[in-house]
Write an enzyme that holds these catalytic residues in place. Structure first.
Site: not given
Ligand SMILES: NC(=O)c1ccc[n+]([C@@H]2O[C@H](COP(=O)([O-])OP(=O)(O)OC[C@H]3O[C@@H](n4cnc5c(N)ncnc54)[C@H](OP(=O)(O)O)[C@@H]3O)[C@@H](O)[C@H]2O)c1
Length: 288
Positions: A70, A111
């Site tokens: 990420k 998220d």
């Protein structure tokens, strides 16, 4: 004349075999009757730059990015005229990639929004108005995303406790006047004022020790959330159930964070339904 090719998306990670994202996106593709595909691709760190530079020319419209890539994908998109959403910039991490025209890419991070959507789904919207203090246990990547989303929702006081206090201190840069750091041993006082308590550590996950926390000090209105989703009911959620508190399990975050990517790649906004939840729970149960 050849048929137009079906839309293709991916999830990359290393390792990637454990990812449940293909199941989620595959469920939505079948439910909506769309001719697309979503595949797991194991990309080793040394191959990441080449993969990111070349996926669009291989016919992919985008995909998800998971551990350990990420932050590296964020760094790759920080140069070369690519787009990064505000959430991705704040977190320095990308979990959703979309191919744009002329070889450009857009990096986003879903998220945090996935977490707050899971709370909305579990307890109804408006909880943020009565939450008062939110307690976040942990200060890793997921905690960063959740603290950012809680700030966006307007929570005025967020108390962070982490095994490594320096990492919790690092989170304060988001909003120093609204975020406090306390030692785990000093949670009793903030717990008396907390409307939301979230576990973002790995404690309670299958194979890990349980989170050792007495919930007696939480008020009756408190919501207890655990983003660990294997098992579905962690020891923390079981303790919250025993106290009669409202609870949010980790599967909701996993499902809701997937929605924006699917919509961007396949052009339809999918729904998080009880049937989808049951399908993923059955898979988790089979693997447990
Ligand atoms: N439901 C979802 O969609 C979703 C999404 C993302 C993550 N997750 C889950 O959330 C958890 C954290 O993920 P992450 O990406 O944030 O991981 P991460 O960046 O590695 O952070 C891990 C966190 O857990 C703490 N921790 C680990 N072992 C501990 C121990 N023995 N005692 C106390 N604290 C401990 C770490 O504390 P230190 O800083 O002291 O090391 C850190 O705060 C994982 O279980 C992951 O599966 C769920």
């Amino acid at each position: 004349m050849s048929e137009p090719s079906a839309t293709k998306a991916f999830v990359i990670g290393h390792p990637i075999a454990h990812s449940r994202s293909p199941l989620i996106h595959g469920y939505w593709l079948a439910e909506l009757g769309l001719p697309g595909s979503y595949e797991r691709i194991d990309v080793a760190p040394e191959m990441l730059a080449e993969f990111i530079a070349g996926f669009a020319s291989r016919g992919f419209v985008g995909g998800n990015v998971t551990v350990p890539h990420k932050e590296a994908v964020f760094a790759l998109l920080s140069t070369g005229g690519h787009e990064l959403s505000d959430e991705a910039r704040r977190l320095g991490a990308v979990n959703t990639l979309v191919a744009l025209p002329e070889g450009r890419l857009r990096g986003h991070n879903t998220d945090g929004a996935g977490f707050v959507a899971s709370v909305d789904e579990a307890v109804g919207s408006g909880w943020e108005n009565e939450a008062g203090t939110a307690i976040v246990l942990g200060a890793g990547g997921a905690a960063r995303a959740i603290v950012g989303a809680l700030l966006d929702r307007g929570l005025r006081r967020i108390v962070v406790a982490n095994r490594t206090p320096a990492k919790a201190e690092g989170l304060r840069r988001f909003a120093p006047e609204r975020i406090e750091v306390v030692a785990s041993a000093d949670l009793a006082a903030p717990m008396r004022e907390a409307g939301l308590l979230v576990n973002t550590t790995t404690l309670g996950m299958k194979g890990q020790p349980a989170l050792d926390l007495d919930l007696a000090d939480l008020p009756e209105r408190a919501i207890v959330a655990d983003i660990v989703y294997v098992p579905a009911e962690t020891p923390l959620l079981a303790a919250a159930r025993a106290r009669g508190l409202r609870r949010v399990g980790g599967l909701g975050m996993l499902l809701h964070q997937a929605v924006p990517g699917f919509e961007a790649w396949f052009g339809h906004r999918p729904a998080v339904t009880p049937a989808l939840r049951a399908a993923i729970e059955a898979d988790i149960g089979a693997g447990a």
